[in-house]
Design an enzyme around this catalytic site. Structure first.
Site, short mmCIF file in Angstrom:
data_model
loop_
_atom_site.label_atom_id
_atom_site.label_comp_id
_atom_site.label_asym_id
_atom_site.label_seq_id
_atom_site.Cartn_x
_atom_site.Cartn_y
_atom_site.Cartn_z
N GLU A 123 0.96 -1.20 0.17
CA GLU A 123 -0.25 0.38 -0.10
C GLU A 123 0.75 1.21 0.10
O GLU A 123 0.44 2.27 -0.52
CB GLU A 123 -0.65 -0.02 0.88
CG GLU A 123 -1.86 0.82 1.51
CD GLU A 123 -2.80 0.40 2.66
OE1 GLU A 123 -3.66 -0.26 2.66
OE2 GLU A 123 -2.08 1.19 3.50
N SER A 124 1.95 1.38 0.55
CA SER A 124 2.93 2.60 1.27
C SER A 124 3.55 2.88 -0.63
O SER A 124 4.33 3.83 -1.37
CB SER A 124 4.58 2.13 2.00
OG SER A 124 4.28 0.84 1.31
#
Lengths: 261, 365
Positions: free
Chosen positions: A54-55
């Site tokens: 997600e990052s």
């Protein structure tokens, strides 16, 4: 450290999750057990997967276990680091095959709550994390697998807040709400693996962990579980090889696979 | 009458009567006007953190978080806002790890949420308590991707974007800004979420390096920061190091992005500006400090205040904070850890002793 002791429930779960991952696929993971499982899959039956975080990190070169989804170990010498909007955009555009999501509550249609316990968002019994990327992945990714512990409170008939739509009200309602992808294809708890009956989209037992009778699964569920025809098969047990790799190579410090004391 | 048409169901569910509090975040005209007034020439914008916070952060501003969770979050600037007694900010916690500490001091009074918590280290019990006690009011709920698209719309120069996120969920019933509409291109039923462009009042972006004009280089997860820089009405750049402009020019082989100087209102040289979080290339996050915060301080109000008084209100600046973490020894180890994680240092053993109440480590690795 631990060497010859039998697999604990978290290690068994990590193995079961890893089996959901097919080789040559793109896998979106958050922190915790799914991350352990994806790395285990890569070191066992699925060496050619691409892991997406997600990052924005994707396909980091192998290293220690990341301590958070933003940890540099999630983008360790990645060829590319995506901005957040683009990262979720990959799911929409069909470049992600499977995502793993956690839940505080899941209902019979695979709708997920990670917002709060209670009836009112503005005055809950307990506020939880909220969506993070949970809603994005469940709205956009082709296949979702939900992972968590199983108690009647965690498997209620209706979740207190729909953070992420699974099959909404069953049938065709997910699609009618405008969402894409197949929605949740599996729910994995320590008791077993559940899928969704194709017509009604209601949760159904697929396999049970060896030693767990159907009654235990039903008693820890706040709605009626559907059963497959005939005898319920047993879930696969972690192999000694996979357990060895998990303990020595994937999570040697037991960051995510040590049972809380 | 407001020029904005908000989602009525969400207003009701969130008990928002006066909608004017929602306007600034989506007020494109005022953002554009603010951008038109920014200095166009390359001027030296360096000031101290104290000056930057005093001048550019106003009570009641919409402040968007930047960075990602433990990474590159400008905690030290937030701490300075608390020390200066700023009040009533609306904080966009997307992503957000634990900036709920601003609520206890009245610095933040409103929240736009997409994530509150600390991943594997658990939920944020402080936020939960503040919410139940009415110290913070929720103005909107989002997914990470929903906020990312709202900010991206601003960066792209679009009044909004249509998305497939959040549809059918209860988030839609608790977000005044977002509405479900029919995709105008399609003849078959095709619900989409309309997400407006988002324009926070003030954003602090902590960069690895910047020049004195405000060109700021980021490497590691950028997350929403390239969009935030364009969208923000006021932008404070803080950086680990201030470098000559020539070293940020295109073609030097660096991997990362550069935020152009024209967006920046102030430039602050702020080594350790992301402490106690992770700054790629500079220092790893202080895992034990977060564990102390979450396990010891967060569950009980008195302990939480005692903890943040000790670490923030009673410290002068980030250097004192670093001294308390363990000083030069902490700096050396934290640098070794992030570089090893990035594969720029020989692999090391990341195992450490987790914080427990009975075992306060003294040095917070």
């Amino acid at each position: 450290m631990k060497s010859d002791t039998p697999a604990n429930p978290l290690e068994m779960l990590a193995y079961i999750i890893s089996l959901q991952i097919e080789n040559d696929s793109v896998v979106y993971v958050g922190t915790g057990l799914p991350m352990v499982a994806a790395i285990l899959a890569r070191k066992t039956h699925a060496p050619n997967i691409t892991i997406v975080y997600e990052s924005g990190g994707q396909d980091p070169i192998p290293g220690d276990m990341p301590w958070s989804v933003g940890c540099p170990l999630t983008w360790r010498k990645s060829a590319v680091l995506m901005e957040m909007a683009y990262s979720f955009g990959q799911s929409f555009n069909g470049y992600v095959d499977i995502a793993f999501l956690g839940f505080a509550q899941v209902d019979m249609y695979g709708n997920v709550n990670t917002h709060h316990i209670g009836k009112d968002l503005t005055n809950p019994k307990a506020r939880l994390t909220g969506s993070g990327g949970n809603n994005d992945l469940s709205s956009l990714t082709e296949k979702m697998v939900l992972v968590g512990l199983q108690t009647p409170e965690r498997f209620p008939e209706k979740v207190d807040f729909i953070t992420s739509v699974g099959h909404l009200e069953g049938g065709n309602s997910r699609k009618e709400a405008g969402l894409i992808g197949q929605g949740p294809v599996a729910v994995i708890s320590p008791w077993g693996i559940y899928d969704f009956e194709p017509e009604t989209k209601r949760m159904r037992v697929k396999t049970l962990t060896p030693g767990i009778p159907f009654e235990i699964a039903q008693q820890t569920t706040g709605f009626e579980l559907l059963k497959p025809e005939g005898e319920i098969p047993e879930s696969p047990m972690i192999t000694p090889e996979a357990l060895h790799i998990l303990r020595t190579d994937v999570d040697p410090n037991g960051v995510f696979t040590t049972m809380p004391s | 009458m407001s020029k904005f048409s908000y989602n009525q169901e969400a207003l009701k569910n969130l008990n928002i009567e006066d909608t004017s509090i929602l306007d600034s975040l989506v007020d494109f005209e005022s953002a554009r006007a603010a951008h038109l007034k920014k200095p166009r020439s390359k001027v030296d914008k360096r000031i101290s953190l104290k000056e930057a916070v005093a001048e550019y952060v106003s009570d009641g501003d919409v402040l968007s978080d930047a960075g990602f969770a433990y990474v590159r979050t400008p905690h030290q600037a937030y701490f300075e806002m608390m020390r200066q007694g700023k009040k009533g900010l609306q904080v966009i916690g997307a992503p957000n790890t634990n900036q709920s500490y601003m609520i206890n001091y009245g610095t933040a009074s409103y929240s736009h949420n997409s994530y509150i918590g600390a991943e594997m280290r658990g939920t944020d019990r402080n936020y939960s308590r503040q919410l139940k006690e009415g110290k913070v009011k929720i103005l909107s709920e989002w997914s990470h991707g929903g906020v990312a698209l709202g900010l991206k719309a601003a960066q792209l120069g679009a009044p909004g974007l249509m998305s497939k996120q959040m549809l059918g969920s209860d988030i839609m019933k608790h977000n005044p800004y977002v509405s479900t509409i029919q995709n105008p291109l399609r003849n078959d039923p095709d619900p989409v979420a309309f997400i407006p462009a988002l324009y926070p009042d003030v954003v602090v972006i902590h960069a690895q390096v910047a020049d004195k004009f405000g060109n700021a280089f980021i490497y590691g997860p950028v997350v929403n920061d390239s969009a935030l820089a364009v969208a923000a009405k006021k932008l404070i750049i803080t950086a680990e190091e201030i470098v000559p402009e020539s070293s940020l020019r295109y073609g030097n082989g660096k991997k990362g992005i550069v935020i152009p100087f024209i967006y920046a209102d102030a430039v602050v040289e702020l080594p350790f500006g992301a402490v106690p979080g992770n700054m790629p290339g500079y220092y790893y996050w202080s895992r034990q400090w977060w564990e102390k915060t979450l396990r010891y301080a967060s569950p009980v109000e008195e302990k939480f205040i005692e903890h943040f008084n000790e670490w923030v209100m009673d410290t002068k600046d980030q250097f004192e904070f670093v001294e308390k973490l363990g000083g030069a020894k902490w700096v050396a180890e934290a640098r070794r850890q992030t570089k090893a994680a990035e594969n720029d240092n020989e692999d090391i053993d990341f195992a450490y002793q987790e914080f427990t109440v009975d075992n306060d480590p003294g040095i917070y690795y």
